[in-house]
Motif scaffolding. Structure first.
Motif, PDB file in Angstrom:
ATOM      1  N   GLU A  26       0.769  -1.269   0.116  1.00 47.73           N
ATOM      2  CA  GLU A  26      -0.077   0.014  -0.035  1.00 47.73           C
ATOM      3  C   GLU A  26       1.015   1.231   0.095  1.00 47.73           C
ATOM      4  O   GLU A  26       2.111   1.084   0.268  1.00 47.73           O
ATOM      5  CB  GLU A  26      -0.899   0.089   1.236  1.00 47.73           C
ATOM      6  N   MET A  81      -6.522   0.342   7.024  1.00 42.47           N
ATOM      7  CA  MET A  81      -6.185   0.557   5.583  1.00 42.47           C
ATOM      8  C   MET A  81      -6.647  -0.654   4.675  1.00 42.47           C
ATOM      9  O   MET A  81      -7.654  -1.072   5.065  1.00 42.47           O
ATOM     10  CB  MET A  81      -4.514   0.054   5.770  1.00 42.47           C
ATOM     11  N   ARG A  82      -6.483  -0.781   3.600  1.00 43.33           N
ATOM     12  CA  ARG A  82      -7.257  -1.521   2.545  1.00 43.33           C
ATOM     13  C   ARG A  82      -6.967  -3.139   3.040  1.00 43.33           C
ATOM     14  O   ARG A  82      -7.758  -3.798   2.687  1.00 43.33           O
ATOM     15  CB  ARG A  82      -6.614  -1.046   1.128  1.00 43.33           C
ATOM     16  N   THR A  83      -5.722  -3.097   3.404  1.00 40.35           N
ATOM     17  CA  THR A  83      -5.493  -4.745   3.707  1.00 40.35           C
ATOM     18  C   THR A  83      -6.414  -5.071   4.922  1.00 40.35           C
ATOM     19  O   THR A  83      -6.321  -4.560   6.218  1.00 40.35           O
ATOM     20  CB  THR A  83      -4.003  -4.958   4.174  1.00 40.35           C
ATOM     21  N   THR A  86     -10.353   8.660   7.949  1.00 39.24           N
ATOM     22  CA  THR A  86      -9.680   7.464   7.288  1.00 39.24           C
ATOM     23  C   THR A  86      -9.202   7.947   5.951  1.00 39.24           C
ATOM     24  O   THR A  86      -9.695   8.916   5.485  1.00 39.24           O
ATOM     25  CB  THR A  86     -10.797   6.228   7.290  1.00 39.24           C
ATOM     26  N   LYS A 116     -10.470   6.710   3.186  1.00 41.86           N
ATOM     27  CA  LYS A 116     -11.562   6.630   2.497  1.00 41.86           C
ATOM     28  C   LYS A 116     -12.067   8.007   2.035  1.00 41.86           C
ATOM     29  O   LYS A 116     -12.806   8.049   1.138  1.00 41.86           O
ATOM     30  CB  LYS A 116     -12.732   5.855   3.249  1.00 41.86           C
ATOM     31  N   GLU A 171     -11.623   8.826  -1.442  1.00 39.04           N
ATOM     32  CA  GLU A 171     -12.653   8.148  -2.574  1.00 39.04           C
ATOM     33  C   GLU A 171     -13.965   8.436  -2.319  1.00 39.04           C
ATOM     34  O   GLU A 171     -14.508   8.377  -3.390  1.00 39.04           O
ATOM     35  CB  GLU A 171     -12.432   6.475  -2.384  1.00 39.04           C
TER      36      GLU A 171
END
Length: 457
Positions: free
Chosen positions: A247, A392-394, A435, A437, A440
């Motif tokens: 990431e 996080m994305r993970t 976060t 996010k 996005e």
């Protein structure tokens, strides 16, 4: 061949104040005891060691205002619980300008804090101002809200060390200082008492799967640590840790500097609030100095108008003599793996700028006491100057990162929110905006990244 360390439920990479705070609230709020804090350095010895150790609830937007308000509340809880071991004071922040009409600043207070009766108090014109209380060091007795002082006689009375051209002072009342090191030590003691461990070593790789497998270099010997969940609190190295799991984190590291020294001349009163000169200065130079500076592209900028935000405060106990000066004028990102870009000109520059507001400081230009301290640290920051806290994305990975110059003052609530995310518990309504996010989902106010005022000091 790497040897295996005992596995843990949560591995926190980074033992600065953010990582320590996450671990503390995992223990104190959620009863999670199987925690490892991992850092190649002593706890609180990198960026956290360079903290200005201040706090304030003055911010240009609601998200940061709510985060810092809640964080100050948690700091007050720790002050009560510990018998004020963290040396919390509350003399406030004094925002100073030579403008006679700071209506834009007052409007900003109303936008961020609403129009609650008596919260923003205006003091203008001649005569007594019975509602104004001068600063007090007792955090439990100080008033809240903001005092906007536009009466020059009251300014002279309350702040006699300021230059006579000051036209207005905004006194932020829920603000002051703490000992960041004592805060960190208090939290570390609770973590260790609960069974948490500190691992001295440098994380060099992370494999994500059903569990995280961390490879840790401990002075030439590699150890592996298995963890159910991972918290990236890597400070200036947060992108390194993120890269291990594929990431990236949208942050920059901007080096900012301070000086501290013994004010043996008594220029700065010991009861002075943390003082910020909001007006951008054009520094005074002799013709010879100006010619020399203009001849070098690296220094020519110091002859032009510069940003405001020069700040000064007493440092240490009321019986002491030390003061701190800072000025976050640098806007160039640096690589934290390189040598620290300390600027030998900084002490002279900040003294020249600070002496515009407190003229007595000019006596120290070129004559700093022998034991003065010139130091710096990285502001790890996002473009909008909000931190990154949460998932996080993970899956199973979280971060508590990018606290810029406000790490100490927001660490408690940042750690609390991140711990809530890790434990799968409810988070405050504004936590989602902190976060990644937000990039996005459009969670950023449209004008925030374009604003000159992002709360950066």
């Amino acid at each position: 061949m790497a040897s295996q360390l005992n596995g843990v439920e949560v591995a926190v990479v980074g033992a600065g104040i953010m990582g320590i705070s996450v671990a503390y609230y995992l223990v104190a709020r959620h009863g999670i005891r199987s925690i490892a804090l991992i850092d190649p350095r002593d706890p609180m010895s990198l960026t956290s060691a360079q903290s200005g150790e201040n706090y304030r609830n003055w911010w240009p937007d609601e998200v940061m205002r709510r985060l810092t308000d809640d964080s100050i509340g948690l700091l007050e809880d720790i002050a009560r619980e510990s018998g004020n071991r963290i040396n919390m004071t509350r003399r406030g922040y004094a925002l100073v300008t030579r403008r006679s009409d700071p209506s834009d600043l007052v409007d900003g207070l109303h936008r961020a804090y609403g129009d609650a009766d008596g919260f923003v108090r205006i003091h203008s014109g001649s005569g007594p101002h019975d509602s104004y209380l001068e600063s007090t060091s007792d955090w439990s007795k100080a008033p809240g809200g903001f005092d906007v002082i536009k009466d020059r006689a009251l300014i002279r009375k309350a702040f006699p060390a300021y230059a006579p051209d000051v036209e207005a002072v905004i006194h932020v009342r829920r603000a002051g200082s703490i000992s960041g090191q004592q805060l960190g030590q208090f939290m570390l003691e609770r973590i260790r008492e609960a069974g948490g461990v500190l691992i001295r070593g440098n994380v060099v790789s992370v494999t994500a799967g059903s569990r995280f497998e961390l490879s840790i270099d401990r002075g030439g010997e590699t150890k592996t640590l298995s963890a159910e969940k991972l918290v990236n609190a890597g400070g200036p190295f947060v992108r390194d840790v993120a890269g291990y799991i594929g990431e990236d984190v949208p942050v920059l590291n901007v080096y900012q500097q301070k000086i501290s020294f013994e004010d043996h001349l008594g220029v700065v009163p010991r009861n002075l609030p943390f003082t910020i000169d909001l007006d951008g200065p054009t520094l005074s130079w002799t013709d010879e100095e100006r010619e020399l500076l203009e001849s070098d592209p690296a220094t020519e900028k110091f002859t032009r108008p510069m940003v405001g935000g020069i700040h000064c405060r007493p440092d240490g106990p009321e019986s002491g003599k030390w003061i701190k000066l800072g000025w976050a004028y640098n806007s160039t990102a640096s690589d934290p793996h390189d040598a620290e870009p300390i600027d030998t000109q900084f002490p002279d520059l900040v003294l020249r700028a600070a002496s515009r507001l407190q003229p007595g400081l000019a006596n120290y230009i070129g004559r700093l006491p022998r034991q003065s301290h010139h130091y710096g640290g990285y502001y790890t920051m996002t473009k909008e100057n909000w931190p990154l806290i949460g998932p996080m994305r993970t899956p199973g990975a979280f971060m508590a990162a990018a606290p810029s110059g406000f790490g100490t003052m927001t660490a408690t609530m940042s750690g609390s929110i991140c711990a809530d995310w890790v434990a799968g518990r409810a988070v405050p309504s504004y936590a989602e905006a902190l976060t990644a996010k937000r990039y996005e989902t459009g969670g950023l106010p449209d004008d925030l990244t374009e604003s000159v005022d992002r709360g950066l000091l």
